[in-house]
Enzyme design. Structure first.
Site, PDB file in Angstrom:
ATOM      1  N   GLN A  31       0.827  -1.207   0.000  1.00  0.00           N
ATOM      2  CA  GLN A  31       0.000   0.000   0.000  1.00  0.00           C
ATOM      3  C   GLN A  31       0.862   1.258   0.000  1.00  0.00           C
ATOM      4  OE1 GLN A  31      -2.261  -1.136   3.455  1.00  0.00           O
ATOM      5  NE2 GLN A  31      -0.391  -1.730   4.507  1.00  0.00           N
ATOM      6  N   ASP A  86       0.110  -0.763  13.822  1.00  0.00           N
ATOM      7  CA  ASP A  86       0.482   0.439  14.591  1.00  0.00           C
ATOM      8  C   ASP A  86       0.755   0.100  16.056  1.00  0.00           C
ATOM      9  OD1 ASP A  86      -2.230   0.576  15.975  1.00  0.00           O
ATOM     10  OD2 ASP A  86      -2.842   0.824  13.889  1.00  0.00           O
ATOM     11  N   GLU A 106       0.666  -8.941  11.245  1.00  0.00           N
ATOM     12  CA  GLU A 106       0.489  -7.786  10.341  1.00  0.00           C
ATOM     13  C   GLU A 106       1.141  -8.140   9.001  1.00  0.00           C
ATOM     14  OE1 GLU A 106      -0.619  -4.253  10.105  1.00  0.00           O
ATOM     15  OE2 GLU A 106       0.232  -4.710   8.137  1.00  0.00           O
ATOM     16  N   ASP A 137       0.314 -12.867   6.279  1.00  0.00           N
ATOM     17  CA  ASP A 137      -1.125 -12.727   6.018  1.00  0.00           C
ATOM     18  C   ASP A 137      -1.942 -13.356   7.155  1.00  0.00           C
ATOM     19  OD1 ASP A 137      -3.694 -12.732   5.046  1.00  0.00           O
ATOM     20  OD2 ASP A 137      -3.111 -13.342   3.023  1.00  0.00           O
ATOM     21  N   GLY A 138      -2.843 -12.569   7.714  1.00  0.00           N
ATOM     22  CA  GLY A 138      -3.671 -13.048   8.811  1.00  0.00           C
ATOM     23  C   GLY A 138      -4.559 -14.224   8.411  1.00  0.00           C
ATOM     24  N   ASP A 155      -8.093  -6.168  13.545  1.00  0.00           N
ATOM     25  CA  ASP A 155      -7.870  -4.708  13.520  1.00  0.00           C
ATOM     26  C   ASP A 155      -7.340  -4.382  12.121  1.00  0.00           C
ATOM     27  OD1 ASP A 155      -7.068  -2.107  13.892  1.00  0.00           O
ATOM     28  OD2 ASP A 155      -5.583  -2.539  15.425  1.00  0.00           O
TER      29      ASP A 155
END
Ligand code: SAM
Length: 275
Positions: A31, A86, A106, A137-138, A155
């Site tokens: 991203q 974060d 994450e 990857d979750g 999240d």
């Protein structure tokens, strides 16, 4: 020259923030990432042009996504956060003395790196010995771990790109298998004002998997619509009947024991959505 960040909330409405300084701006593997210092909200993490968290209002989101499930479970020991690079959810989770291990999964290493550099108030617990950081990857992580976590917190970014598969029935089935037999899951589930169909679909998908499914809300100034939904799915414990008698023995700015039950009282238009 004045600089403003404009974030589209839907195709024909937007929020704008006056920017003091761009601290970082880079393209990661997943991203566009920016950390901006803004006049109204302080430093903020922006992914693909969408505000994720800000120094000024992050406490609302991170406290609510963490303390509602963790105070519902009577003895949460092992917690998984999917997304959340974060570190704000990890900071809140580790305030609970029963937690022995909190895993952060994450997908984007750059989010963790830059938040550690520029948002230390939020990422400060990522180096705690009880926290394990896994970059990946979750969806795969959850698939590969069975019957392991007391609480799973999703999240995530909005349901596009890498996060698309984190919303929906097939992922919630995997989550249920990854949880222990009395486990609880919670996810941020978007804005009922602008995205009613998403909220409705996600709630119904979770309801098809978990015996107890509820929606709760919190007021988050920088999120579209200002009033944000979270969906909780539980195998055994009802968050509205949690045992909240013990005093709250750490600092919070938004979460209170009173609010723990009050946040499940929904406005009529939201209640109608999930009927
Ligand atoms: N509080 C935020 C919100 O609702 O806007 C979410 C912030 S958090 C930084 C979201 C994180 O989810 C991002 O850092 C993103 O890289 C991560 N993410 C997206 N898809 C993922 C996936 N499939 N597995 C793990 N992490 C993912």
């Amino acid at each position: 020259m004045e600089m403003w960040l404009k974030e589209a909330q839907i195709s024909n409405a937007a929020m704008t923030y006056k920017v003091k300084e761009t601290l970082v701006k880079r393209k990661t593997e997943f991203q566009d990432l920016a950390i901006l210092d803004t006049h109204a909200f302080g430093r903020m993490l922006v992914l693909d042009g969408i505000v994720q968290t800000t120094i000024k209002d992050e406490f609302v989101y991170h406290e609510m996504i963490s303390h509602i499930p963790l105070f519902t479970h009577p003895n949460p020991k092992k917690v998984l956060v999917v997304g959340g690079g974060d570190g704000g959810a990890i900071r809140e989770i580790l305030k609970h003395p029963s937690v022995e291990k909190a895993v952060l999964c994450e997908i984007d290493r750059a989010v963790i790196e830059e938040c550690k550099k520029f948002l230390p108030e939020i990422s400060c617990a990522l180096d705690d010995p009880r926290c394990e950081v896994f970059v990946g990857d979750g969806i795969q992580y959850v698939h590969q771990h069975k019957n392991e976590f007391d609480v799973i917190i999703v999240d995530s970014t909005d349901p596009f790109g890498a996060a698309e598969g984190l919303f929906g029935g097939s992922f919630y089935k995997e989550i249920a298998e990854c949880l222990t037999e009395d486990g609880i899951f919670v996810a941020q589930t978007e804005t009922p004002f602008y995205l009613p169909d998403v909220v409705k679909r996600v709630y119904n998908d979770a309801k098809a998997v978990f015996p107890i499914t509820k929606l709760f809300m919190a007021a988050i100034p920088t999120y579209p619509g200002g009033y944000w939904s979270f969906t909780i799915g539980s195998k055994k414990y009802d968050p509205e009947n949690a045992d909240l008698n013990a005093p709250l023995d750490f600092n919070t700015k938004y979460y209170t024991k009173k609010l723990h039950t009050a946040c499940f009282a929904l406005p009529k238009y939201v209640e109608d959505l999930i009927k």
